[in-house]
Design an enzyme around this catalytic site. Structure first.
Site, short mmCIF file in Angstrom:
data_model
loop_
_atom_site.label_atom_id
_atom_site.label_comp_id
_atom_site.label_asym_id
_atom_site.label_seq_id
_atom_site.Cartn_x
_atom_site.Cartn_y
_atom_site.Cartn_z
N SER A 277 0.83 -1.22 0.00
CA SER A 277 0.00 0.00 0.00
C SER A 277 0.86 1.26 0.00
CB SER A 277 -0.96 0.00 1.19
OG SER A 277 -0.28 -0.17 2.40
N HIS A 307 -1.90 -8.84 2.03
CA HIS A 307 -1.56 -7.57 2.73
C HIS A 307 -2.69 -7.26 3.72
CE1 HIS A 307 0.26 -3.79 3.51
NE2 HIS A 307 -0.11 -3.09 2.45
N HIS A 353 5.90 -12.62 7.21
CA HIS A 353 6.08 -11.22 6.80
C HIS A 353 7.19 -11.13 5.77
CE1 HIS A 353 6.56 -6.85 7.07
NE2 HIS A 353 5.30 -6.88 7.48
N ARG A 362 3.56 -4.88 16.70
CA ARG A 362 2.16 -4.44 16.60
C ARG A 362 1.25 -5.55 17.13
NH1 ARG A 362 1.95 -3.05 10.34
NH2 ARG A 362 2.87 -5.14 10.36
N ASP A 408 -1.92 -8.55 11.80
CA ASP A 408 -3.28 -8.98 11.48
C ASP A 408 -3.74 -10.18 12.31
OD1 ASP A 408 -3.56 -7.03 9.43
OD2 ASP A 408 -2.26 -8.26 8.17
#
Ligand code: CMX
Length: 473
Positions: A277, A307, A353, A362, A408
């Site tokens: 992105s 993604h 990743h 995160r 995620d």
């Protein structure tokens, strides 16, 4: 905007005069409010010349320094490990994770202002940090909150453009359509048409980026409520900050959900420049497409399952485990389910990743949030179990470079806990957050005069010929 700021300051002064009898105090207060300290644009104006000089010096002194060798593997392997972009707002370390202008996520949680002392960072504070490289004061963040609220106005034709789509269209399709419709008011496009000098490109880019960041929660919430809540729209609350307002617009007013949204938006905002992105936004903007066009392109990349769509996929996958095996799934049953997923040619969403080689910080900070606010949630417990089960299996495959969970893997169960259960909407939340990182970098792209991106490509034949020649010489 200058006019807006003066009008806002004056109307605030009027209300202060109503509250206070001391005119001198009020005038002093007005002076501080209109000072450049609280104004993000003025801060940037001061910083830009210094950065421009720094970039010139790097080009002049180090232009010929090599940053690594490009191998055929890199060309065929999605450019992994190939350094090829300048991205000022954040830097990703494979082991440590993301640093926003040098600050790790725990450091940001410590130093960025929260709604209350010790609260989760306000995304406006992160926006200030990404743009200026400086940690803002609470007053600066509050001024920015107010500015964003004042820009959160969405023209009616944006809603009409979304309404033209069937309600069954994916939320990301509806959201991106809304962003494209917002583009009609691009200040950059207008200024370009009027012949703006390139040294001033950053100014309308700043206007567009800030307006885009401000408008997105309104558009996103419209999409959410259109699809899932009978179209009943909730207006912006002038007393709330950016993250809390976003939660409020969606229809969630639990203070814990407000905190979650502040954290969510902050940690999803930026992840250096090479991810799909961010890179797409930067690439499209390098053609001098305005921030709306560039960001809509970025969103289309975010909507892919490898993604941003992975956060939708994770919750759907976890729910499919529960549907098939039940909530009290044993470790053995979970292992079997992971293998079943892999054997059917699918990826385990939320793990792996392109750059990270350890657990994503995160993920870790969302886990901390869950331990504090929802330790007994059954889906959180399942996520914790997956942390033990999945990495050894992915390692066993022998090809996965990073078996650890990414951002995620965790976000969905937190949102689900507070009632935002519609997984198909999750990537829209990711998209709103990304505007803060991408929007900030686009301003710097134009301030630094970064050029059109145009890497070289090769055909298989030319690659073979090149390699044969290299081998024989
Ligand atoms: N499950 C199964 N296989 C996986 C895997 C996973 N979670 N992660 C990597 N692999 C596989 C790859 O598909 C690849 O297989 P092939 O060689 O057969 O094509 C192999 O392992 C090597 O991949 P890699 O070098 O380790 O990882 P990549 O840089 O190619 O891909 C990513 C990274 C994120 C796309 C991948 O790990 C993945 O598909 N993960 C699941 C989807 C996901 O969670 N995406 C979100 C990432 C974070 C974000 O951008 O939001």
């Amino acid at each position: 905007m200058v006019l807006f700021r003066s009008v806002t300051a004056l109307s605030k002064l009027r209300s202060r005069l109503g509250q206070q009898s001391n005119l001198r105090d009020s005038v002093r207060w007005l002076q501080t409010q209109t000072s450049t300290d609280l104004d993000l644009r003025s801060q940037l104006k001061e910083l830009i010349p210094e950065k421009q000089e720094r970039l010139k010096k790097i080009k002049a002194e180090y232009g010929k320094v090599q940053l690594g060798n490009i191998t055929v593997d890199m060309v065929l392997g999605g450019m992994r490990g190939m350094t090829g972009l300048l991205w000022e707002t954040s830097l990703l370390d494979p082991d440590e994770g993301i640093r926003f202008r040098g600050l790790s996520i725990p450091e940001c949680q410590k130093v960025l202002p929260g709604a209350k002392p010790g609260g989760e960072p306000l995304p406006e504070g992160l926006l200030w940090l990404l743009l200026t490289g400086k940690v803002p004061s609470k007053e600066q963040v509050d001024a920015l909150s107010e500015e964003l609220r004042s820009r959160a106005i969405v023209p009616d034709y944006v809603y009409k453009a979304i309404d033209a789509l069937p309600i069954t269209a994916h939320p990301m399709t509806q959201f991106t359509t809304g962003v494209m419709a917002l583009q009609v008011r691009s200040e950059f496009q207008k200024a370009y048409d009027e012949g703006i000098h390139k040294s001033k490109y950053w100014e309308p880019t700043f206007e567009d980026s800030l307006s885009l960041i401000a408008q997105l929660p309104v558009v996103a919430s419209y999409v959410y409520r259109r699809i899932f809540k009978d179209g009943k729209v909730i207006p912006v609350d002038d007393s709330l900050d950016y993250g809390a307002n976003f939660s409020h617009l969606l229809g969630f007013d639990d203070p814990k959900m407000h905190e979650l949204m502040r954290l969510y938006v902050t940690i999803h905002s930026d992840h250096e420049g090479g991810n799909v992105s961010a890179h797409t936004g930067h690439l499209v903007a390098s053609a001098l497409s305005d921030p709306y066009l560039s960001f809509a392109a970025a969103l289309n990349g975010l909507a892919g399952p490898l993604h941003g769509l992975a956060n939708q996929e994770v919750l759907l996958w976890i729910k499919s485990v529960v549907d098939e095996v039940g909530e009290n799934v044993t470790t053995e049953q979970l292992k079997d389910y992971v293998w079943k997923t892999l054997n059917s040619g699918k990826v385990v969403p939320g793990f792996g990743h392109g750059v990270l080689r350890k657990t994503d910080p995160r993920y870790s900070c969302q886990r901390e949030f869950a331990l504090k606010h929802l330790p007994d949630d059954p889906l959180f417990q399942l996520v914790s179990k997956l942390y033990e089960v999945v990495p050894p299996i992915l390692t066993e495959l022998g090809k996965v470079k990073n078996p650890w969970p990414n951002v995620d893997a965790h976000s969905g169960v937190l949102l689900n806990h507070f009632g935002l259960t519609e997984a198909r909407f999750f990537t829209v939340l990711f998209g709103v957050s990304r505007s803060i990182g991408i929007g900030s970098q686009l301003i710097w792209d134009r301030a630094l005069g970064l050029p059109l991106e145009r890497p070289k490509s090769v055909t298989m034949e030319s690659l073979e010929n090149y390699c044969k020649k290299a081998a024989s010489s």
